[in-house]
Design a protein around this motif. Structure first.
Motif, PDB file in Angstrom:
ATOM      1  N   PRO A 111     -11.706   7.127  -9.361  1.00 33.52           N
ATOM      2  CA  PRO A 111     -11.290   5.728  -9.574  1.00 33.52           C
ATOM      3  C   PRO A 111     -11.788   5.176 -10.905  1.00 33.52           C
ATOM      4  O   PRO A 111     -11.041   4.485 -11.601  1.00 33.52           O
ATOM      5  CB  PRO A 111     -11.931   4.984  -8.407  1.00 33.52           C
ATOM      6  N   SER A 150      -2.645   8.440 -12.693  1.00 33.09           N
ATOM      7  CA  SER A 150      -2.363   7.571 -11.555  1.00 33.09           C
ATOM      8  C   SER A 150      -2.448   8.386 -10.271  1.00 33.09           C
ATOM      9  O   SER A 150      -2.919   7.908  -9.250  1.00 33.09           O
ATOM     10  CB  SER A 150      -0.989   6.910 -11.695  1.00 33.09           C
ATOM     11  N   ARG A 204      -5.833   0.978 -10.240  1.00 36.34           N
ATOM     12  CA  ARG A 204      -6.940   0.510  -9.410  1.00 36.34           C
ATOM     13  C   ARG A 204      -7.850  -0.495 -10.083  1.00 36.34           C
ATOM     14  O   ARG A 204      -9.063  -0.506  -9.846  1.00 36.34           O
ATOM     15  CB  ARG A 204      -7.738   1.719  -8.910  1.00 36.34           C
ATOM     16  N   GLN A 219       2.711   1.816  -3.435  1.00 38.16           N
ATOM     17  CA  GLN A 219       1.846   2.396  -4.461  1.00 38.16           C
ATOM     18  C   GLN A 219       1.605   3.877  -4.229  1.00 38.16           C
ATOM     19  O   GLN A 219       1.748   4.700  -5.131  1.00 38.16           O
ATOM     20  CB  GLN A 219       0.482   1.713  -4.437  1.00 38.16           C
ATOM     21  N   ALA A 258      -7.208   8.449  -6.955  1.00 37.80           N
ATOM     22  CA  ALA A 258      -7.936   8.322  -5.693  1.00 37.80           C
ATOM     23  C   ALA A 258      -9.249   9.094  -5.770  1.00 37.80           C
ATOM     24  O   ALA A 258     -10.260   8.672  -5.240  1.00 37.80           O
ATOM     25  CB  ALA A 258      -7.088   8.844  -4.538  1.00 37.80           C
ATOM     26  N   ASP A 273       0.814  -1.198   0.000  1.00 36.17           N
ATOM     27  CA  ASP A 273       0.000   0.000   0.000  1.00 36.17           C
ATOM     28  C   ASP A 273       0.853   1.255   0.000  1.00 36.17           C
ATOM     29  O   ASP A 273       0.598   2.194  -0.748  1.00 36.17           O
ATOM     30  CB  ASP A 273      -0.893  -0.008   1.250  1.00 36.17           C
ATOM     31  N   ARG A 328      -9.639   3.594 -14.107  1.00 37.91           N
ATOM     32  CA  ARG A 328      -9.925   2.299 -14.715  1.00 37.91           C
ATOM     33  C   ARG A 328     -10.198   2.433 -16.201  1.00 37.91           C
ATOM     34  O   ARG A 328      -9.689   1.646 -17.005  1.00 37.91           O
ATOM     35  CB  ARG A 328     -11.096   1.633 -13.995  1.00 37.91           C
ATOM     36  N   HIS A 340      -7.273  -4.383  -6.187  1.00 35.64           N
ATOM     37  CA  HIS A 340      -7.121  -3.689  -4.919  1.00 35.64           C
ATOM     38  C   HIS A 340      -6.024  -4.290  -4.073  1.00 35.64           C
ATOM     39  O   HIS A 340      -5.431  -3.645  -3.238  1.00 35.64           O
ATOM     40  CB  HIS A 340      -8.436  -3.688  -4.150  1.00 35.64           C
TER      41      HIS A 340
END
Lengths: 226, 226
Positions: free
Chosen positions: B137, B130, A195, A123, B134, A120, B141, A198
């Motif tokens: 998301p 990237s 993502r 990343q 957060a 985690d 993708r 996970h």
DNA sequence: TATAAAGTGAACCAAACAGTTCACTTTCAG
DNA sequence: CTGAAAGTGAACTGTTTGGTTCACTTTATA
């Protein structure tokens, strides 16, 4: 050519402290709380996303205290990054037994490398620092040097030994090291970064590393004597 | 700058248009200017770093106009990303002549892949998406699916053919494709991402790709018949 | 226990920024 | 030529946020 003199200095703790005392950074009872809070929030929200109030709250400290330690948000951010680099170094620094077979050594190294990158923290640090690199170019460079770059250098060093022992045949050590590192991330890294996945199971890491070792050996192993 | 009075008829880009009409996005004479300006600023400054005023200025358009097209900053951002993905797809979609040798095909594919990733845009998009993943998301993708993921799929497809033709011996196509892609980036990517290098020469790309092809063949080539 | 250092919290400031509004001008199709 | 649609620019709102200040409380220690 990376010079890479053996890096086994006893960098014993003081650890987090090392980089701190530099710029207007004062210490006090709750210093570690602040660092810990900032680490959490910065890693979660990035530089812009993290508000100083959030950090102070997370740290369980008043904003005034925070500003008593750090002159501004940027310095705090740098401090966190420097600290995290040191942690990373520690993780890489684990000794590798020179009596292992080539495959075993590569496997071990590969699992360390992959393990770190997929964690985690790995990343988030990667995303954060590469993303914020436009604003803090020297920071990105420091991170590279103390992180991926250092891993690279150590690997070159080990490969060099293996070549001298006649275990491997490598003409371009620099390229070979980089190739191995990249191979270890295969099929995991981008998906994680964007993502699509996970979490990564131990199994998948092993599959990746095994694939990397096989490929590396296929290319660089010394051919059986005729 | 406002000499663009006449170019509004062309309406060339049937492609980029596709994703646009979705959510509250209206069009008008200066639509393309807005997109272009936003692309520049977002890519340079990231999502938070880019102010809507900056974008409007760069686009040579008033803020009111911008908000006449897009309901808010996020939608604009998504629109840019979607558009850039399409571009990327186009680049990847270039046909590969099935009569080439394996080495030639891999070299071509490798140079395309590496070339894209090392390009200024490739780097920035990677960093940006990237990093911003957060907050968005699904966007990350989508980017993966239409970008790296698509490249991956196409490569798997080609490798499959090569295996059927007896040119290669691959048991895990998925892994092999990923390995090849990673190999192409070797010794270039991280350094670029963390700004240790500013530009990559054609030579260095070729060295990397050549290394990748050699390694790939060493591992997966069909051994000479006894 | 006396006292200075460390920490608190809430109020406050100024700047930046997303998003809105509106009276006005430009563009262009009929 | 005309009128509606598109675009302008500048002012304005409301919020967030980095950073400061200060009177007050807590903690440590000699």
């Amino acid at each position: 050519m990376p010079l890479c003199a053996d890096l086994t200095y006893g960098r014993e703790n003081g650890g987090a402290m090392a980089e701190a005392a530099e710029q207007g950074v004062r210490r006090g009872r709750k210093f570690d709380q602040v660092l810990e809070g900032a680490r959490t929030i910065f890693l979660r929200d990035g530089f812009d996303g993290a508000s100083v109030d959030d950090i102070a709250r997370e740290a369980g400290v008043s904003k005034a205290t925070l500003y008593a330690y750090f002159p501004d948000k940027q310095v705090l951010f740098r401090e966190i990054c420097a600290q995290e680099c040191l942690l990373q170094v520690d993780d890489v620094e684990a000794k590798i037994d020179p009596s292992m077979t080539v495959e075993a050594m590569l496997t071990l190294a590969g699992e360390r490398i992959a393990g770190f990158m997929m964690s985690d923290f790995g990343q988030n640090a990667f995303r954060l620092i590469s993303g914020e690199g436009a604003r803090f170019p020297e920071l990105a460079r420091d991170f590279y040097r103390n992180g991926p770059g250092l891993i690279h250098d150590r690997l070159v060093h080990h490969l060099h030994h293996l070549v001298q022992n006649g275990a491997l045949q490598v003409d371009d050590l620099d390229l070979a090291a980089e190739q191995f590192i990249q191979l270890c991330k295969a099929s995991l890294w981008e998906k994680l970064l964007f993502r699509m996945d996970h979490q990564v199971t131990e199994d998948r890491v092993r599959r990746s590393v095994r694939g990397a070792v096989e490929m590396f050996m296929a290319r660089y192993a010394v051919p059986p004597k005729a």
